[in-house]
Motif scaffolding. Structure first.
Motif, PDB file in Angstrom:
ATOM      1  N   GLY A  32       0.828  -1.197   0.000  1.00  0.00           N
ATOM      2  CA  GLY A  32       0.000   0.000   0.000  1.00  0.00           C
ATOM      3  C   GLY A  32       0.866   1.252   0.000  1.00  0.00           C
ATOM      4  N   SER A  33       2.174   1.064  -0.147  1.00  0.00           N
ATOM      5  CA  SER A  33       3.127   2.174  -0.140  1.00  0.00           C
ATOM      6  C   SER A  33       3.673   2.395  -1.544  1.00  0.00           C
ATOM      7  CB  SER A  33       4.290   1.859   0.809  1.00  0.00           C
ATOM      8  OG  SER A  33       5.390   2.707   0.548  1.00  0.00           O
ATOM      9  N   ALA A  34       3.511   3.609  -2.056  1.00  0.00           N
ATOM     10  CA  ALA A  34       4.027   3.920  -3.392  1.00  0.00           C
ATOM     11  C   ALA A  34       5.543   3.778  -3.436  1.00  0.00           C
ATOM     12  CB  ALA A  34       3.609   5.329  -3.794  1.00  0.00           C
ATOM     13  N   LYS A  35       6.209   4.088  -2.322  1.00  0.00           N
ATOM     14  CA  LYS A  35       7.672   3.976  -2.303  1.00  0.00           C
ATOM     15  C   LYS A  35       8.112   2.531  -2.499  1.00  0.00           C
ATOM     16  CE  LYS A  35      11.851   4.809   0.380  1.00  0.00           C
ATOM     17  NZ  LYS A  35      12.485   3.750  -0.354  1.00  0.00           N
ATOM     18  N   LYS A  36       7.453   1.621  -1.802  1.00  0.00           N
ATOM     19  CA  LYS A  36       7.833   0.211  -1.933  1.00  0.00           C
ATOM     20  C   LYS A  36       7.592  -0.265  -3.363  1.00  0.00           C
ATOM     21  CE  LYS A  36       7.516  -4.256   0.286  1.00  0.00           C
ATOM     22  NZ  LYS A  36       8.892  -4.408   0.700  1.00  0.00           N
ATOM     23  N   LEU A  37       6.493   0.182  -3.954  1.00  0.00           N
ATOM     24  CA  LEU A  37       6.167  -0.262  -5.303  1.00  0.00           C
ATOM     25  C   LEU A  37       7.091   0.364  -6.347  1.00  0.00           C
ATOM     26  CD1 LEU A  37       2.318  -0.129  -4.852  1.00  0.00           C
ATOM     27  CD2 LEU A  37       3.703  -2.177  -5.028  1.00  0.00           C
ATOM     28  N   THR A  38       7.440   1.645  -6.193  1.00  0.00           N
ATOM     29  CA  THR A  38       8.341   2.259  -7.176  1.00  0.00           C
ATOM     30  C   THR A  38       9.773   1.767  -7.001  1.00  0.00           C
ATOM     31  OG1 THR A  38       8.535   4.213  -5.762  1.00  0.00           O
ATOM     32  CG2 THR A  38       6.980   4.329  -7.590  1.00  0.00           C
ATOM     33  N   ASP A  39      10.133   1.308  -5.803  1.00  0.00           N
ATOM     34  CA  ASP A  39      11.467   0.718  -5.620  1.00  0.00           C
ATOM     35  C   ASP A  39      11.669  -0.490  -6.531  1.00  0.00           C
ATOM     36  OD1 ASP A  39      12.476   2.552  -3.867  1.00  0.00           O
ATOM     37  OD2 ASP A  39      12.201   1.334  -2.068  1.00  0.00           O
ATOM     38  N   GLN A  40      10.569  -1.141  -6.927  1.00  0.00           N
ATOM     39  CA  GLN A  40      10.664  -2.256  -7.887  1.00  0.00           C
ATOM     40  C   GLN A  40      11.237  -1.750  -9.210  1.00  0.00           C
ATOM     41  OE1 GLN A  40       9.567  -5.839  -7.955  1.00  0.00           O
ATOM     42  NE2 GLN A  40      10.956  -5.471  -9.649  1.00  0.00           N
ATOM     43  N   TRP A  41      10.736  -0.615  -9.672  1.00  0.00           N
ATOM     44  CA  TRP A  41      11.182  -0.079 -10.961  1.00  0.00           C
ATOM     45  C   TRP A  41      12.641   0.356 -10.939  1.00  0.00           C
ATOM     46  CZ3 TRP A  41       8.017  -1.471 -14.557  1.00  0.00           C
ATOM     47  CH2 TRP A  41       6.660  -1.608 -14.271  1.00  0.00           C
ATOM     48  N   TYR A  42      13.130   0.730  -9.757  1.00  0.00           N
ATOM     49  CA  TYR A  42      14.531   1.141  -9.635  1.00  0.00           C
ATOM     50  C   TYR A  42      15.436  -0.029  -9.265  1.00  0.00           C
ATOM     51  CZ  TYR A  42      12.610   5.825  -9.850  1.00  0.00           C
ATOM     52  OH  TYR A  42      11.948   6.949 -10.264  1.00  0.00           O
ATOM     53  N   GLY A  43      14.837  -1.219  -9.095  1.00  0.00           N
ATOM     54  CA  GLY A  43      15.626  -2.410  -8.816  1.00  0.00           C
ATOM     55  C   GLY A  43      16.072  -2.554  -7.374  1.00  0.00           C
ATOM     56  N   ILE A  70       1.238  -1.535 -21.725  1.00  0.00           N
ATOM     57  CA  ILE A  70       2.283  -0.496 -21.640  1.00  0.00           C
ATOM     58  C   ILE A  70       1.774   0.700 -20.844  1.00  0.00           C
ATOM     59  CG2 ILE A  70       3.578   1.202 -23.007  1.00  0.00           C
ATOM     60  CD1 ILE A  70       3.767  -1.038 -25.197  1.00  0.00           C
ATOM     61  N   LEU A  71       0.532   1.122 -21.117  1.00  0.00           N
ATOM     62  CA  LEU A  71      -0.034   2.270 -20.392  1.00  0.00           C
ATOM     63  C   LEU A  71      -0.173   1.984 -18.898  1.00  0.00           C
ATOM     64  CD1 LEU A  71      -2.753   3.498 -22.930  1.00  0.00           C
ATOM     65  CD2 LEU A  71      -0.586   4.617 -22.356  1.00  0.00           C
ATOM     66  N   VAL A  72      -0.616   0.777 -18.556  1.00  0.00           N
ATOM     67  CA  VAL A  72      -0.730   0.420 -17.139  1.00  0.00           C
ATOM     68  C   VAL A  72       0.652   0.413 -16.489  1.00  0.00           C
ATOM     69  CG1 VAL A  72      -1.280  -1.454 -15.533  1.00  0.00           C
ATOM     70  CG2 VAL A  72      -2.904  -0.839 -17.312  1.00  0.00           C
ATOM     71  N   GLY A  73       1.648  -0.136 -17.206  1.00  0.00           N
ATOM     72  CA  GLY A  73       3.013  -0.149 -16.670  1.00  0.00           C
ATOM     73  C   GLY A  73       3.570   1.246 -16.451  1.00  0.00           C
ATOM     74  N   VAL A  74       3.335   2.130 -17.408  1.00  0.00           N
ATOM     75  CA  VAL A  74       3.805   3.515 -17.272  1.00  0.00           C
ATOM     76  C   VAL A  74       3.097   4.196 -16.102  1.00  0.00           C
ATOM     77  CG1 VAL A  74       3.809   5.788 -18.390  1.00  0.00           C
ATOM     78  CG2 VAL A  74       4.516   3.775 -19.679  1.00  0.00           C
ATOM     79  N   GLY A  75       1.772   3.984 -16.000  1.00  0.00           N
ATOM     80  CA  GLY A  75       1.020   4.557 -14.888  1.00  0.00           C
ATOM     81  C   GLY A  75       1.503   4.033 -13.545  1.00  0.00           C
ATOM     82  N   PHE A  76       1.822   2.756 -13.514  1.00  0.00           N
ATOM     83  CA  PHE A  76       2.342   2.120 -12.292  1.00  0.00           C
ATOM     84  C   PHE A  76       3.681   2.753 -11.916  1.00  0.00           C
ATOM     85  CE2 PHE A  76       2.376  -2.402 -10.276  1.00  0.00           C
ATOM     86  CZ  PHE A  76       2.898  -1.910  -9.101  1.00  0.00           C
ATOM     87  N   ALA A  77       4.558   2.908 -12.904  1.00  0.00           N
ATOM     88  CA  ALA A  77       5.883   3.461 -12.629  1.00  0.00           C
ATOM     89  C   ALA A  77       5.819   4.918 -12.188  1.00  0.00           C
ATOM     90  CB  ALA A  77       6.765   3.329 -13.871  1.00  0.00           C
ATOM     91  N   ILE A  78       4.927   5.699 -12.797  1.00  0.00           N
ATOM     92  CA  ILE A  78       4.826   7.116 -12.462  1.00  0.00           C
ATOM     93  C   ILE A  78       4.097   7.317 -11.130  1.00  0.00           C
ATOM     94  CG2 ILE A  78       3.774   9.320 -13.123  1.00  0.00           C
ATOM     95  CD1 ILE A  78       4.266   8.480 -16.049  1.00  0.00           C
ATOM     96  N   GLY A  79       2.959   6.645 -10.974  1.00  0.00           N
ATOM     97  CA  GLY A  79       2.126   6.868  -9.792  1.00  0.00           C
ATOM     98  C   GLY A  79       2.487   6.026  -8.587  1.00  0.00           C
ATOM     99  N   GLY A  80       3.153   4.910  -8.824  1.00  0.00           N
ATOM    100  CA  GLY A  80       3.555   4.054  -7.719  1.00  0.00           C
ATOM    101  C   GLY A  80       2.488   3.066  -7.278  1.00  0.00           C
ATOM    102  N   TYR A  81       1.388   2.995  -8.010  1.00  0.00           N
ATOM    103  CA  TYR A  81       0.314   2.070  -7.652  1.00  0.00           C
ATOM    104  C   TYR A  81      -0.203   1.365  -8.901  1.00  0.00           C
ATOM    105  CZ  TYR A  81      -0.031   4.830  -3.330  1.00  0.00           C
ATOM    106  OH  TYR A  81       0.235   5.471  -2.165  1.00  0.00           O
ATOM    107  N   CYS A  82      -0.786   0.200  -8.672  1.00  0.00           N
ATOM    108  CA  CYS A  82      -1.616  -0.427  -9.698  1.00  0.00           C
ATOM    109  C   CYS A  82      -3.059  -0.244  -9.206  1.00  0.00           C
ATOM    110  CB  CYS A  82      -1.251  -1.905  -9.887  1.00  0.00           C
ATOM    111  SG  CYS A  82      -1.761  -2.983  -8.539  1.00  0.00           S
TER     112      CYS A  82
END
Length: 195
Positions: A38-49, A98-110
């Motif tokens: 439920g944390s955008a930080k934890k989810l966006t940390d996935q995109w940064y590896g 692709i749009l969902v992935g971009v939204g996920f990466a930018i917003g930090g949520y699915c």
């Protein structure tokens, strides 16, 4: 003896199915929150590896479900043919992914984790979910403009084993091996980036 899907075979009523779905959904959301999703930080940390928890959880769910379904089919408890499949529309689903992935990466949520984040009081998730709902409204209102494109690449109701003309057990085993390799790679990348 085929007993599942439970509603389709009459084992449980539609009303009980709705109650069960609500309870399972609540439990799923609770587990997502407890896992930190439920944390955008934890989810966006996935995109940064830096944190591969989302990758591990999702791949584990995929592999478990694949083998679970194949076992239930082999035992004739829930035959593969009893599942409802969404049609495959290759072009529009690739762009949508692709749009969902971009939204996920930018917003930090699915979509699911944004609801979990709202339930736990995250203000940014309210904006994320509101934007997603606005996008769905615009898409629905503009359906006549995109309908032809949305129908392109229609492959019908098809699974990957059917598409590749391969045994489902072989496909599941390959996915399992990819998961094991992915987990090893994720551990390596996490250690490198977090030391």
């Amino acid at each position: 003896m085929t007993i599942a899907p439970l509603v389709k075979t009459g084992f449980i009523s539609f009303e009980i199915d709705l109650i069960a779905a609500g309870l399972i959904g609540f439990g799923f959301g609770f587990m997502l929150e407890r896992a930190g999703f439920g944390s955008a930080k934890k989810l966006t940390d996935q995109w940064y590896g830096r944190d591969w928890s989302v990758f591990r959880v999702m791949f584990t769910a995929i592999v478990t479900t694949m083998f679970g379904i194949l076992i239930l089919d082999a035992l004739n408890i829930m035959p593969l043919g009893s599942f409802y499949l969404n049609g495959t529309y290759l072009h529009s689903q690739l762009i949508g992914g692709i749009l969902v992935g971009v939204g996920f990466a930018i917003g930090g949520y699915c979509p699911g984790t944004s609801v979990v984040a709202i339930a736990s009081g995250k203000i940014d998730a309210i904006f994320y979910l509101s934007g997603m709902m606005l996008g769905m409204l615009i898409f629905a209102e503009g359906w006549d403009l995109v309908e032809n494109f949305m129908q392109q690449g229609n492959m019908g109701d098809i699974t990957i084993p059917q598409w590749l003309d391969l045994n489902p057990w072989l496909v599941a085993t390959v996915v399992l091996l990819i998961a094991v390799g992915g987990f090893a790679g994720a551990n390596y990348v996490e250690k490198k980036l977090n030391t």
